[in-house]
Design a protein around this motif. Structure first.
Motif, PDB file in Angstrom:
ATOM      1  N   LEU A   4       0.837  -1.183   0.000  1.00 58.44           N
ATOM      2  CA  LEU A   4       0.000   0.000   0.000  1.00 58.44           C
ATOM      3  C   LEU A   4       0.877   1.241   0.000  1.00 58.44           C
ATOM      4  CD1 LEU A   4      -2.616  -1.117   2.671  1.00 58.44           C
ATOM      5  CD2 LEU A   4      -2.932  -1.047   0.191  1.00 58.44           C
ATOM      6  N   ALA A   7       1.282   7.297   3.316  1.00 62.61           N
ATOM      7  CA  ALA A   7       0.388   8.462   3.352  1.00 62.61           C
ATOM      8  C   ALA A   7       0.867   9.447   4.398  1.00 62.61           C
ATOM      9  CB  ALA A   7      -1.048   8.035   3.647  1.00 62.61           C
ATOM     10  N   GLN A 151      -6.166   1.375   6.854  1.00 60.63           N
ATOM     11  CA  GLN A 151      -5.852   0.511   5.716  1.00 60.63           C
ATOM     12  C   GLN A 151      -6.822   0.761   4.565  1.00 60.63           C
ATOM     13  OE1 GLN A 151      -4.314  -3.516   5.987  1.00 60.63           O
ATOM     14  NE2 GLN A 151      -6.165  -4.276   4.987  1.00 60.63           N
ATOM     15  N   LEU A 154      -5.804   3.932   2.823  1.00 59.49           N
ATOM     16  CA  LEU A 154      -4.637   3.758   1.960  1.00 59.49           C
ATOM     17  C   LEU A 154      -5.015   3.061   0.667  1.00 59.49           C
ATOM     18  CD1 LEU A 154      -1.808   2.736   4.478  1.00 59.49           C
ATOM     19  CD2 LEU A 154      -2.476   5.006   3.688  1.00 59.49           C
ATOM     20  N   LEU A 209      -5.529  12.425   5.539  1.00 59.46           N
ATOM     21  CA  LEU A 209      -4.438  11.703   4.889  1.00 59.46           C
ATOM     22  C   LEU A 209      -4.325  12.084   3.419  1.00 59.46           C
ATOM     23  CD1 LEU A 209      -4.951   8.072   6.302  1.00 59.46           C
ATOM     24  CD2 LEU A 209      -3.759  10.023   7.338  1.00 59.46           C
ATOM     25  N   ARG A 211      -1.581  11.031  -0.104  1.00 57.53           N
ATOM     26  CA  ARG A 211      -0.463  10.196  -0.554  1.00 57.53           C
ATOM     27  C   ARG A 211       0.856  10.875  -0.236  1.00 57.53           C
ATOM     28  NH1 ARG A 211      -1.136   5.928  -4.637  1.00 57.53           N
ATOM     29  NH2 ARG A 211       1.047   6.333  -5.138  1.00 57.53           N
TER      30      ARG A 211
END
Length: 357
Positions: A4, A7, A151, A154, A209, A211
């Protein structure tokens, strides 16, 4: 193993018994300030119940638009909307477009859902935060749910269907029926009870969040970076007839470390989902021993529920926010591992570190 993306945590918000913002809560917990105290409710032995609560005077009034739609909702539903609104506003500050929200709530109970299906809609109205409701979802997995929500966030960022995602949790144990049930199971801490138990709490925590390494397009610098996440299932959970071996949390740790990029720096700080019940301490011991090569000698162990009471589904996001504030301000050394376990099978762990570039 599915990898993943990392972030960046661009914002954090909290409402807790020890502080009504992320920074005030972090400062209070760092100073060892506790807000657990006797309440007006009594247990089966007529002893005052101890809890960590946000005083009613610090909660906002219910938005007038919700007066009709909230009729018939449980008192727990209404209180959680009020707890969550300020924390969501703080985390989302500066966001100009509606964002998806992945929200952790308490686990489902055999006697019915404590929170109604319209919770996200009610929260959007109360907070006045633009939410992309069609892309949002609720995770009803309790104490580990907030980290499971990370999770899911992400995964959403990996598809690039969203540039930013809000993730968080809200919960309260201030529910007479729930407290009576926990008391009947002898799970609640009492002043003169020698057996282990936990102090019920409440609160809300949210994170914004984005990336990693794409945050430069914004005016503010990231607070911290999420580098890995792992989840697991515990067959022998508290309400199972299976033997309790601590497999679920160990599985979460193993998955988290396998997903970390190489080279891997050893864990220097742990925010633990311990709440005073020995049940969780046992599985923490199993998970640590099976993964001890990934921890520095003398790592720091934090367990915030000591000061706030157990915040349920808000605990995981709250610990992430506390870790992010500590890393940003330099009084915590990373990487920091955050873990939490639900009453039933769900287990989860997240790794965060300071952002150096």
């Amino acid at each position: 193993m599915t990898m993943l993306p990392a972030a960046d945590i661009m914002g954090a918000g909290m409402v807790t018994p020890v502080g009504l913002t992320a920074r005030t809560a972090a400062a209070a917990i760092r100073a060892g300030i506790s807000r657990v105290r006797e309440t007006r409710l009594r247990d089966s032995q007529l002893r005052p119940l101890i809890a960590g609560l946000v005083e009613d005077e610090y909660l906002p009034p219910l938005d007038g638009e919700l007066l009709d739609s909230m009729r018939g909702m449980t008192s727990r539903h209404r209180r959680m909307v009020l707890l969550a609104a300020g924390a969501l506003q703080e985390a989302a500050a500066g966001s100009e477009r509606p964002l998806p929200l992945i929200l952790a709530l308490s686990e489902s109970y055999p006697w019915g859902e404590p929170v109604g299906a319209a919770f996200l809609e009610h929260l959007a109205v109360q907070s006045r935060v633009g939410l992309a409701l069609s892309a949002s979802q609720v995770v009803r997995q309790g104490r580990a749910g907030g980290l499971v929500a990370v999770q899911l966030a992400l995964e959403l960022l990996a598809t690039r269907r969203a540039e930013q995602v809000l993730v968080g949790g809200v919960d309260t144990y201030w529910d007479a029926f729930l407290l009576a049930k926990l008391d009947s199971e002898e799970r609640l801490k009492a002043q003169d009870r020698l057996t282990d138990g936990f102090i019920p709490g409440e609160g809300a925590a949210f994170l914004l969040l984005k990336r990693a390494r794409e945050a430069g397009r914004q005016d503010r610098a990231p607070m911290a970076r999420i580098t890995s996440v792992g989840t697991g299932q515990e067959p022998g959970h508290r309400y199972s007839s299976e033997p309790y071996l601590g497999e679920g949390l160990a599985q979460s740790f193993r998955q988290l470390f396998e997903r970390l990029p190489v080279p891997r720096t050893k864990v220097r700080c742990v925010y633990a989902g311990l709440n005073g019940e020995s049940f969780w301490a046992k599985e923490w011991g199993v998970a640590y021993l099976r993964n001890s090569q990934h921890f520095e000698l003398g790592f720091r162990l934090e367990h915030p529920a000591e000061y706030t009471g157990d915040m349920g589904a808000a605990l995981g996001p709250a610990m992430l926010a506390l870790g992010a504030v500590g890393l940003q301000r330099g009084y915590r050394q990373g990487p920091c591992l955050v873990w939490s376990s639900s009453d039933r099978e769900q287990r989860a762990a997240v790794m965060i570190q300071a952002v150096t570039q």
